[in-house]
Design a protein around this motif. Sequence first.
Motif, PDB file in Angstrom:
ATOM      1  N   VAL A  36      21.618-114.409  -4.334  1.00 30.63           N
ATOM      2  CA  VAL A  36      20.357-114.781  -4.854  1.00 30.63           C
ATOM      3  C   VAL A  36      20.089-116.017  -5.072  1.00 30.63           C
ATOM      4  CG1 VAL A  36      19.298-114.548  -7.058  1.00 30.63           C
ATOM      5  CG2 VAL A  36      20.961-112.752  -6.518  1.00 30.63           C
ATOM      6  N   PHE A  37      20.681-116.891  -5.059  1.00 31.33           N
ATOM      7  CA  PHE A  37      20.543-118.480  -4.993  1.00 31.33           C
ATOM      8  C   PHE A  37      19.792-118.728  -3.625  1.00 31.33           C
ATOM      9  CE2 PHE A  37      21.591-122.754  -3.824  1.00 31.33           C
ATOM     10  CZ  PHE A  37      21.240-123.510  -4.839  1.00 31.33           C
ATOM     11  N   ARG A  38      20.380-118.009  -2.753  1.00 35.48           N
ATOM     12  CA  ARG A  38      19.851-118.330  -1.042  1.00 35.48           C
ATOM     13  C   ARG A  38      18.434-117.526  -0.858  1.00 35.48           C
ATOM     14  NH1 ARG A  38      23.143-116.331   4.352  1.00 35.48           N
ATOM     15  NH2 ARG A  38      21.499-117.088   5.844  1.00 35.48           N
ATOM     16  N   ASN A  39      18.359-116.338  -1.301  1.00 31.90           N
ATOM     17  CA  ASN A  39      17.325-115.125  -0.828  1.00 31.90           C
ATOM     18  C   ASN A  39      16.322-114.984  -1.924  1.00 31.90           C
ATOM     19  OD1 ASN A  39      18.562-114.529   1.718  1.00 31.90           O
ATOM     20  ND2 ASN A  39      20.232-113.730   0.305  1.00 31.90           N
ATOM     21  N   ARG A  40      16.454-115.075  -3.201  1.00 34.24           N
ATOM     22  CA  ARG A  40      15.533-115.017  -4.389  1.00 34.24           C
ATOM     23  C   ARG A  40      15.633-115.926  -5.467  1.00 34.24           C
ATOM     24  NH1 ARG A  40      12.941-109.616  -3.127  1.00 34.24           N
ATOM     25  NH2 ARG A  40      13.621-109.321  -0.965  1.00 34.24           N
ATOM     26  N   PRO A  41      15.642-117.150  -5.275  1.00 36.39           N
ATOM     27  CA  PRO A  41      15.777-118.086  -6.406  1.00 36.39           C
ATOM     28  C   PRO A  41      14.851-118.390  -7.284  1.00 36.39           C
ATOM     29  CG  PRO A  41      15.315-119.389  -4.496  1.00 36.39           C
ATOM     30  CD  PRO A  41      15.582-117.989  -3.934  1.00 36.39           C
ATOM     31  N   ALA A 239      26.868-105.518  -6.874  1.00 37.80           N
ATOM     32  CA  ALA A 239      26.769-104.505  -7.886  1.00 37.80           C
ATOM     33  C   ALA A 239      25.428-103.870  -7.878  1.00 37.80           C
ATOM     34  CB  ALA A 239      27.243-104.930  -9.139  1.00 37.80           C
ATOM     35  N   HIS A 240      24.984-102.973  -8.812  1.00 30.60           N
ATOM     36  CA  HIS A 240      23.759-102.409  -8.793  1.00 30.60           C
ATOM     37  C   HIS A 240      22.703-103.192  -9.018  1.00 30.60           C
ATOM     38  CE1 HIS A 240      26.755 -99.132 -10.197  1.00 30.60           C
ATOM     39  NE2 HIS A 240      25.891 -98.451  -9.097  1.00 30.60           N
ATOM     40  N   GLU A 241      22.965-104.339  -9.529  1.00 27.82           N
ATOM     41  CA  GLU A 241      21.855-105.683  -9.958  1.00 27.82           C
ATOM     42  C   GLU A 241      21.301-105.764  -8.648  1.00 27.82           C
ATOM     43  OE1 GLU A 241      22.204-110.236 -11.230  1.00 27.82           O
ATOM     44  OE2 GLU A 241      23.639-109.013 -11.654  1.00 27.82           O
ATOM     45  N   LEU A 242      21.626-106.073  -7.419  1.00 25.70           N
ATOM     46  CA  LEU A 242      20.959-106.541  -6.376  1.00 25.70           C
ATOM     47  C   LEU A 242      19.667-105.518  -5.913  1.00 25.70           C
ATOM     48  CD1 LEU A 242      23.497-107.946  -4.039  1.00 25.70           C
ATOM     49  CD2 LEU A 242      21.760-109.213  -5.642  1.00 25.70           C
ATOM     50  N   PRO A 243      20.297-103.960  -5.785  1.00 21.97           N
ATOM     51  CA  PRO A 243      19.090-103.112  -5.352  1.00 21.97           C
ATOM     52  C   PRO A 243      18.104-102.957  -6.541  1.00 21.97           C
ATOM     53  CG  PRO A 243      21.304-102.014  -5.624  1.00 21.97           C
ATOM     54  CD  PRO A 243      21.811-103.551  -5.652  1.00 21.97           C
ATOM     55  N   MET A 244      18.586-103.027  -7.832  1.00 21.60           N
ATOM     56  CA  MET A 244      17.722-102.718  -8.901  1.00 21.60           C
ATOM     57  C   MET A 244      16.611-103.961  -8.690  1.00 21.60           C
ATOM     58  SD  MET A 244      20.337-101.678 -11.866  1.00 21.60           S
ATOM     59  CE  MET A 244      19.057-101.728 -13.258  1.00 21.60           C
ATOM     60  N   ALA A 257      11.386 -97.749  -0.712  1.00 25.80           N
ATOM     61  CA  ALA A 257      12.267 -96.940  -0.102  1.00 25.80           C
ATOM     62  C   ALA A 257      13.455 -97.694   0.738  1.00 25.80           C
ATOM     63  CB  ALA A 257      11.644 -95.819   0.787  1.00 25.80           C
ATOM     64  N   GLN A 258      12.922 -98.917   1.248  1.00 30.97           N
ATOM     65  CA  GLN A 258      13.667 -99.865   2.329  1.00 30.97           C
ATOM     66  C   GLN A 258      14.443-101.007   1.513  1.00 30.97           C
ATOM     67  OE1 GLN A 258      14.162 -99.595   5.606  1.00 30.97           O
ATOM     68  NE2 GLN A 258      13.340 -97.514   5.080  1.00 30.97           N
ATOM     69  N   ALA A 259      13.929-101.097   0.092  1.00 30.89           N
ATOM     70  CA  ALA A 259      14.695-102.257  -0.969  1.00 30.89           C
ATOM     71  C   ALA A 259      16.244-102.248  -0.761  1.00 30.89           C
ATOM     72  CB  ALA A 259      14.037-102.130  -2.176  1.00 30.89           C
ATOM     73  N   PRO A 260      16.818-101.164  -1.061  1.00 29.15           N
ATOM     74  CA  PRO A 260      18.404-101.051  -0.958  1.00 29.15           C
ATOM     75  C   PRO A 260      19.223-101.494   0.227  1.00 29.15           C
ATOM     76  CG  PRO A 260      17.530 -98.951  -2.159  1.00 29.15           C
ATOM     77  CD  PRO A 260      16.343 -99.553  -1.397  1.00 29.15           C
ATOM     78  N   ALA A 265      21.006-106.255   4.218  1.00 35.70           N
ATOM     79  CA  ALA A 265      20.514-106.976   5.359  1.00 35.70           C
ATOM     80  C   ALA A 265      20.868-108.327   5.115  1.00 35.70           C
ATOM     81  CB  ALA A 265      19.365-106.590   5.747  1.00 35.70           C
ATOM     82  N   ASP A 266      20.583-108.727   3.649  1.00 37.60           N
ATOM     83  CA  ASP A 266      20.720-110.141   3.264  1.00 37.60           C
ATOM     84  C   ASP A 266      22.169-110.227   3.095  1.00 37.60           C
ATOM     85  OD1 ASP A 266      18.194-110.611   3.381  1.00 37.60           O
ATOM     86  OD2 ASP A 266      17.915-110.262   1.178  1.00 37.60           O
ATOM     87  N   TRP A 267      23.034-109.379   2.560  1.00 39.25           N
ATOM     88  CA  TRP A 267      24.383-109.371   2.231  1.00 39.25           C
ATOM     89  C   TRP A 267      25.117-109.511   3.946  1.00 39.25           C
ATOM     90  CZ3 TRP A 267      26.637-110.120  -2.256  1.00 39.25           C
ATOM     91  CH2 TRP A 267      28.067-110.084  -2.457  1.00 39.25           C
ATOM     92  N   HIS A 268      24.797-108.744   4.779  1.00 36.76           N
ATOM     93  CA  HIS A 268      25.284-108.855   6.191  1.00 36.76           C
ATOM     94  C   HIS A 268      25.298-110.255   6.761  1.00 36.76           C
ATOM     95  CE1 HIS A 268      26.354-106.288   9.686  1.00 36.76           C
ATOM     96  NE2 HIS A 268      25.850-107.331  10.432  1.00 36.76           N
ATOM     97  N   GLU A 269      24.080-110.697   6.494  1.00 31.94           N
ATOM     98  CA  GLU A 269      23.918-112.320   7.093  1.00 31.94           C
ATOM     99  C   GLU A 269      24.982-113.122   6.447  1.00 31.94           C
ATOM    100  OE1 GLU A 269      21.816-113.392   9.419  1.00 31.94           O
ATOM    101  OE2 GLU A 269      21.449-111.060   9.683  1.00 31.94           O
ATOM    102  N   GLU A 270      25.551-113.002   5.325  1.00 31.16           N
ATOM    103  CA  GLU A 270      26.487-113.835   4.730  1.00 31.16           C
ATOM    104  C   GLU A 270      27.838-113.449   4.647  1.00 31.16           C
ATOM    105  OE1 GLU A 270      24.940-115.613   0.773  1.00 31.16           O
ATOM    106  OE2 GLU A 270      23.522-113.993   0.728  1.00 31.16           O
ATOM    107  N   HIS A 271      28.070-112.206   4.975  1.00 29.46           N
ATOM    108  CA  HIS A 271      29.676-111.927   4.773  1.00 29.46           C
ATOM    109  C   HIS A 271      30.099-110.878   5.600  1.00 29.46           C
ATOM    110  CE1 HIS A 271      29.585-113.918   0.776  1.00 29.46           C
ATOM    111  NE2 HIS A 271      28.752-112.988   0.464  1.00 29.46           N
ATOM    112  N   ASP A 272      31.430-110.863   6.163  1.00 21.17           N
ATOM    113  CA  ASP A 272      31.809-109.965   6.988  1.00 21.17           C
ATOM    114  C   ASP A 272      33.328-109.312   6.394  1.00 21.17           C
ATOM    115  OD1 ASP A 272      33.762-111.855   7.318  1.00 21.17           O
ATOM    116  OD2 ASP A 272      33.028-112.579   9.206  1.00 21.17           O
ATOM    117  N   GLY A 273      34.060-108.607   7.320  1.00 15.57           N
ATOM    118  CA  GLY A 273      35.090-108.052   6.846  1.00 15.57           C
ATOM    119  C   GLY A 273      35.090-107.161   5.369  1.00 15.57           C
TER     120      GLY A 273
END
Length: 430
Positions: A36-41, A239-244, A257-260, A265-273
Amino acid sequence: MVEIATRVHNHKWKIDPIVRSLLDTDFYKLLMCQSVFRNRPDTTVTFSLINRTKSIRLADLIDEGELREQLDHIRSLRLSRGESTFLRGNTFYGKRQMFRPDFMEWFEGLQLPAYHLEKHDGQYELTFEGKWPEVMMWEIPALAVLMELRSRAVLRTMGRFELQVLYARAMTKLWEKIETLRRIDGLKLADFGTRRRHSFLWQDWAVQALIEGMEEKFIGTSNCLIAMRREVEAIGTNAHELPMVYSALANSDAELAQAPYQVLADWHEEHDGNLRIMLPDTYGTEGFLARAPEWLAKWTGIRIDSGDPAKGAETAIRWWKDRGENPQDKLVIFSDGLDVNKIAELHAQFAGRVKVSFGWGTMLTNDFRGLAPDDGLAPFSVVCKAIAADGRPTVKLSDNPNKAMGPADQIARYKRVFHVGEQAAMDVVV
């Protein structure tokens, strides 16, 4: 080891604030906060405490002054040098420097924002409003305070020897669960019990019992402070907080419809495994998977957190197979309403078909059912959720309609947009 009954008896010494550190929170909150700090601060959000168990009148049980004292104490907390070093230098999920320097500099200076507290019809109305990265960090501490103050209110009526017997029985009850679970070959289990725990001391004791009793079957705890102190893995993803919140910010049905998927997609940019774990049930698991982009099938796994857990896992297995993925390479994490029998049942059904793991919550850290007069320490269902983002209401549908939240007209709209049909209602105990 702490002698819990004596410490409880002596709480008036004020040696035990309910929340002792900003790290006394779930690991996924820190991971989400960084995202959130990175994408929607600059998003403004409102969080609110919601007691689903109306029969427990928290405002009648808990003294308002004591509640304010605990909340004010949380606002005084700052990240210590040792805690900062733990986050900056430790390896999480095999990755060093999981938390970026700019986020850590912000977190080291964080003071949780002000709260608003009122009483209404035997319940506390506790809300927090401000910038999303700051306000979201209230969720777990607020729940921990309400849960433990309720515990303390009941325990205050008990004498020293009664407390000794109570905790002896609770320890025996938990140890018997551990003895049952450790006989299950290949079991992998983590503590997910921070948000509705009986107390911090009890959660810490439960983790130590799991370390000794479960050995390699115990893979870690969601609680960052306990993970640091007990030198075990910190466990958690999102957790659910992000898509909500992302969904509330959508400007059209098409964006909604695309928000979740934008969240992931934002998470994919930051993390793997093993951090690439989907939580698909915010607006219905079947619909989420049916419309999911192909790249999500490559993710590591899925967390099942509402509805019928076996049905959710079977749905995921079919989805992976339909997209050419081998379910045996995928991870399914069960995390809703678990106790020993359900863990054993689900493990027997899915072990070998997928990689299986369990996030054991309330019935690990707050199973005092039947141990206090009038069952006064039985767990109950309380949540602290984002209810608005930039002035727009949030919605959660879940795979269990009894967990749905949001204004009725918006629930109807979300059901239409996400093609949610009839759902099977299930009791919400915790």
